[in-house]
Design a protein around this motif. Structure first.
Motif, PDB file in Angstrom:
ATOM      1  N   SER A   1     -14.151  -4.906  -4.255  1.00 37.32           N
ATOM      2  CA  SER A   1     -12.856  -4.687  -4.913  1.00 37.32           C
ATOM      3  C   SER A   1     -12.120  -3.523  -4.255  1.00 37.32           C
ATOM      4  CB  SER A   1     -13.058  -4.405  -6.405  1.00 37.32           C
ATOM      5  OG  SER A   1     -13.619  -5.509  -7.060  1.00 37.32           O
ATOM      6  N   ALA A   2     -12.815  -2.380  -4.125  1.00 34.94           N
ATOM      7  CA  ALA A   2     -12.202  -1.220  -3.469  1.00 34.94           C
ATOM      8  C   ALA A   2     -11.888  -1.528  -2.016  1.00 34.94           C
ATOM      9  CB  ALA A   2     -13.138  -0.015  -3.570  1.00 34.94           C
ATOM     10  N   GLY A   3     -12.821  -2.216  -1.352  1.00 30.25           N
ATOM     11  CA  GLY A   3     -12.621  -2.547   0.054  1.00 30.25           C
ATOM     12  C   GLY A   3     -11.474  -3.499   0.293  1.00 30.25           C
ATOM     13  N   THR A   4     -11.260  -4.422  -0.640  1.00 27.76           N
ATOM     14  CA  THR A   4     -10.158  -5.376  -0.484  1.00 27.76           C
ATOM     15  C   THR A   4      -8.811  -4.671  -0.573  1.00 27.76           C
ATOM     16  OG1 THR A   4     -11.454  -7.230  -1.346  1.00 27.76           O
ATOM     17  CG2 THR A   4      -9.053  -7.428  -1.473  1.00 27.76           C
ATOM     18  N   LEU A   5      -8.661  -3.760  -1.535  1.00 25.55           N
ATOM     19  CA  LEU A   5      -7.401  -3.010  -1.601  1.00 25.55           C
ATOM     20  C   LEU A   5      -7.211  -2.190  -0.336  1.00 25.55           C
ATOM     21  CD1 LEU A   5      -4.868  -2.109  -3.130  1.00 25.55           C
ATOM     22  CD2 LEU A   5      -6.215  -0.232  -4.067  1.00 25.55           C
ATOM     23  N   ALA A   6      -8.279  -1.528   0.121  1.00 22.90           N
ATOM     24  CA  ALA A   6      -8.188  -0.731   1.345  1.00 22.90           C
ATOM     25  C   ALA A   6      -7.803  -1.600   2.538  1.00 22.90           C
ATOM     26  CB  ALA A   6      -9.517  -0.026   1.603  1.00 22.90           C
ATOM     27  N   TYR A   7      -8.380  -2.781   2.617  1.00 23.24           N
ATOM     28  CA  TYR A   7      -8.089  -3.713   3.708  1.00 23.24           C
ATOM     29  C   TYR A   7      -6.626  -4.161   3.677  1.00 23.24           C
ATOM     30  CZ  TYR A   7      -8.440  -7.890   6.673  1.00 23.24           C
ATOM     31  OH  TYR A   7      -8.237  -8.837   7.645  1.00 23.24           O
ATOM     32  N   LEU A   8      -6.128  -4.443   2.478  1.00 22.14           N
ATOM     33  CA  LEU A   8      -4.751  -4.901   2.358  1.00 22.14           C
ATOM     34  C   LEU A   8      -3.756  -3.798   2.719  1.00 22.14           C
ATOM     35  CD1 LEU A   8      -5.003  -6.976  -0.960  1.00 22.14           C
ATOM     36  CD2 LEU A   8      -4.853  -7.862   1.376  1.00 22.14           C
ATOM     37  N   VAL A   9      -3.999  -2.558   2.250  1.00 24.95           N
ATOM     38  CA  VAL A   9      -3.060  -1.477   2.556  1.00 24.95           C
ATOM     39  C   VAL A   9      -3.184  -1.035   4.008  1.00 24.95           C
ATOM     40  CG1 VAL A   9      -3.052  -0.683   0.162  1.00 24.95           C
ATOM     41  CG2 VAL A   9      -4.575   0.427   1.805  1.00 24.95           C
ATOM     42  N   ASN A  10      -4.322  -1.325   4.650  1.00 20.07           N
ATOM     43  CA  ASN A  10      -4.467  -0.994   6.058  1.00 20.07           C
ATOM     44  C   ASN A  10      -3.431  -1.728   6.905  1.00 20.07           C
ATOM     45  OD1 ASN A  10      -6.162   0.076   8.422  1.00 20.07           O
ATOM     46  ND2 ASN A  10      -6.201  -2.131   8.815  1.00 20.07           N
ATOM     47  N   ARG A  11      -3.047  -2.925   6.463  1.00 18.28           N
ATOM     48  CA  ARG A  11      -2.018  -3.684   7.179  1.00 18.28           C
ATOM     49  C   ARG A  11      -0.668  -2.967   7.132  1.00 18.28           C
ATOM     50  NH1 ARG A  11      -3.107  -9.749   4.694  1.00 18.28           N
ATOM     51  NH2 ARG A  11      -5.286  -9.941   5.313  1.00 18.28           N
ATOM     52  N   ASN A  12      -0.515  -2.113   6.133  1.00 16.29           N
ATOM     53  CA  ASN A  12       0.721  -1.357   5.991  1.00 16.29           C
ATOM     54  C   ASN A  12       0.646  -0.026   6.735  1.00 16.29           C
ATOM     55  OD1 ASN A  12       3.304  -1.511   4.661  1.00 16.29           O
ATOM     56  ND2 ASN A  12       2.661   0.181   3.354  1.00 16.29           N
ATOM     57  N   GLY A  13      -0.504   0.246   7.359  1.00 18.87           N
ATOM     58  CA  GLY A  13      -0.684   1.499   8.089  1.00 18.87           C
ATOM     59  C   GLY A  13      -0.976   2.679   7.195  1.00 18.87           C
ATOM     60  N   ASP A  14      -1.378   2.424   5.949  1.00 21.56           N
ATOM     61  CA  ASP A  14      -1.606   3.509   5.004  1.00 21.56           C
ATOM     62  C   ASP A  14      -2.918   4.235   5.286  1.00 21.56           C
ATOM     63  OD1 ASP A  14       0.743   2.863   3.719  1.00 21.56           O
ATOM     64  OD2 ASP A  14      -0.228   1.642   2.187  1.00 21.56           O
ATOM     65  N   TYR A  15      -3.011   5.430   4.708  1.00 22.37           N
ATOM     66  CA  TYR A  15      -4.201   6.255   4.856  1.00 22.37           C
ATOM     67  C   TYR A  15      -5.109   6.070   3.647  1.00 22.37           C
ATOM     68  CZ  TYR A  15      -1.231   8.416   8.380  1.00 22.37           C
ATOM     69  OH  TYR A  15      -0.403   8.614   9.453  1.00 22.37           O
ATOM     70  N   VAL A  16      -6.393   5.893   3.902  1.00 19.90           N
ATOM     71  CA  VAL A  16      -7.349   5.648   2.820  1.00 19.90           C
ATOM     72  C   VAL A  16      -8.435   6.712   2.852  1.00 19.90           C
ATOM     73  CG1 VAL A  16      -8.990   4.011   1.826  1.00 19.90           C
ATOM     74  CG2 VAL A  16      -6.907   3.162   2.939  1.00 19.90           C
ATOM     75  N   SER A  17      -8.744   7.235   1.679  1.00 22.08           N
ATOM     76  CA  SER A  17      -9.828   8.191   1.511  1.00 22.08           C
ATOM     77  C   SER A  17     -10.731   7.680   0.401  1.00 22.08           C
ATOM     78  CB  SER A  17      -9.257   9.570   1.148  1.00 22.08           C
ATOM     79  OG  SER A  17     -10.293  10.498   0.878  1.00 22.08           O
ATOM     80  N   ALA A  18     -11.905   8.275   0.254  1.00 18.66           N
ATOM     81  CA  ALA A  18     -12.807   7.876  -0.830  1.00 18.66           C
ATOM     82  C   ALA A  18     -13.607   9.079  -1.301  1.00 18.66           C
ATOM     83  CB  ALA A  18     -13.749   6.766  -0.379  1.00 18.66           C
ATOM     84  N   THR A  19     -13.901   9.089  -2.592  1.00 15.73           N
ATOM     85  CA  THR A  19     -14.719  10.140  -3.187  1.00 15.73           C
ATOM     86  C   THR A  19     -15.651   9.499  -4.198  1.00 15.73           C
ATOM     87  OG1 THR A  19     -12.831  11.658  -2.982  1.00 15.73           O
ATOM     88  CG2 THR A  19     -14.669  12.395  -4.330  1.00 15.73           C
ATOM     89  N   PHE A  20     -16.932   9.765  -4.071  1.00 16.27           N
ATOM     90  CA  PHE A  20     -17.905   9.247  -5.029  1.00 16.27           C
ATOM     91  C   PHE A  20     -19.101  10.192  -5.042  1.00 16.27           C
ATOM     92  CE2 PHE A  20     -17.938   6.883  -1.029  1.00 16.27           C
ATOM     93  CZ  PHE A  20     -19.202   7.188  -0.529  1.00 16.27           C
TER      94      PHE A  20
END
Length: 294
Positions: A110-129
């Motif tokens: 679920s998290a990876g799919t959103l990250a994958y989709l926004v990657n097409r927009n050139g967005d920056y992704v971070s994660a904290t767990f």
């Protein structure tokens, strides 16, 4: 690094594609960012003829004089957004979400799919767990290798001895980040209940917060695993109709309390129980968020 997790996301989207993610995602993502990114961050695109309603400040008077008609400068959005993934890594996530998948797998995809989709927009992704002993933070970057690193690291953090809760990574973000972000929290119903309301209030002052609720497997299903007990529930429990009915009633009451908690703060959420409809559920979540920020 092999793209094992990214490949799984790509395969999942291809296998269970329920919507046209290429077109609809971009449109909805743009609308979902409005409350965080106010003002104009735009690149000049082209000149076009004036239509009623255009802003006077966009008029190109020199070009209008040369062409003997009113022309305005058209801009395209320059959007580089910061997407923070906060994923629950408590041992509860090793319990079943459905008959064949555990909650950690559904959360990861679920998290990876959103990250994958926004990657097409050139967005920056971070994660904290959280790990068993500390908070694991992966800084903002773009690109598929960054997504692969995030998902691989999360997978390693979900262990049977990890008794963390989401407040640790949320407090890490509150203490270390001032930049505006879109925060996606991925957890289960127990995780929602455990999030301190003060942390939600403080996050919402500056950031947009969305939430994915990874559901628990039906108690009447096969191989129901109790992570806290460290064993599968005996068949006579899961086949006892009275026991199942009582547990279902308790579950519904608990879920309603958590739903009310999210509604109080205007946090859009979506329940995901398997990976088959993740793309549709992510779009549904973004649509809900867009409605909330109008």
């Amino acid at each position: 690094m092999k793209m094992n997790y990214v490949s799984r996301i790509q395969s999942n989207l291809k296998k269970y594609k329920t919507i046209n993610t290429n077109k609809i995602t971009t449109r909805i993502l743009d609308g979902s960012y409005n409350s965080v990114y106010k003002g104009r961050s735009m690149n000049f695109d082209e000149l076009r003829e004036y239509v009623p309603g255009d802003e006077i400040k966009d008029m190109d008077w020199k070009a209008s004089a040369r062409g003997n008609k009113l022309l305005v400068r058209q801009y395209i959005a320059e959007k580089k957004h910061n997407i923070m993934l906060v994923i629950d890594s408590n041992c509860r996530m090793l319990a079943n979400a459905n008959d064949t998948q555990d909650k950690a797998e559904v959360a990861l995809l679920s998290a990876g799919t959103l990250a994958y989709l926004v990657n097409r927009n050139g967005d920056y992704v971070s994660a904290t767990f959280a790990t068993k002993t500390s908070v694991n933070h992966i800084p903002f970057r773009s690109g598929l290798m960054n997504i692969e690193n995030i998902l691989s690291s999360y997978h390693k953090a979900v262990t049977l001895d990890n008794d963390s809760d989401l407040n640790k990574p949320l407090e890490f973000i509150l203490h270390n980040y001032n930049r505006r972000m879109i925060i996606l929290i991925v957890t289960d119903i127990t995780g929602i209940d455990k999030i301190k309301e003060d942390n939600l209030k403080r996050l919402l002052v500056r950031h947009d917060v969305l939430l994915v609720d990874v559901s628990d497997a039906d108690l009447s299903g096969k191989n129901v695993y109790d992570v806290e007990m460290g064993s599968y529930l005996p068949d006579f429990f899961t086949r006892d109709k009275k026991f199942v009915a009582l547990e279902e009633e308790k579950k519904q009451s608990f879920e309603q309390r958590c739903i009310d908690k999210l509604k109080r703060y205007g946090i859009a959420s979506s329940v995901i129980s398997n990976t088959k409809d993740i793309d549709a559920k992510i779009i549904e979540l973004l649509e809900k968020h867009k409605e909330n920020v109008k």
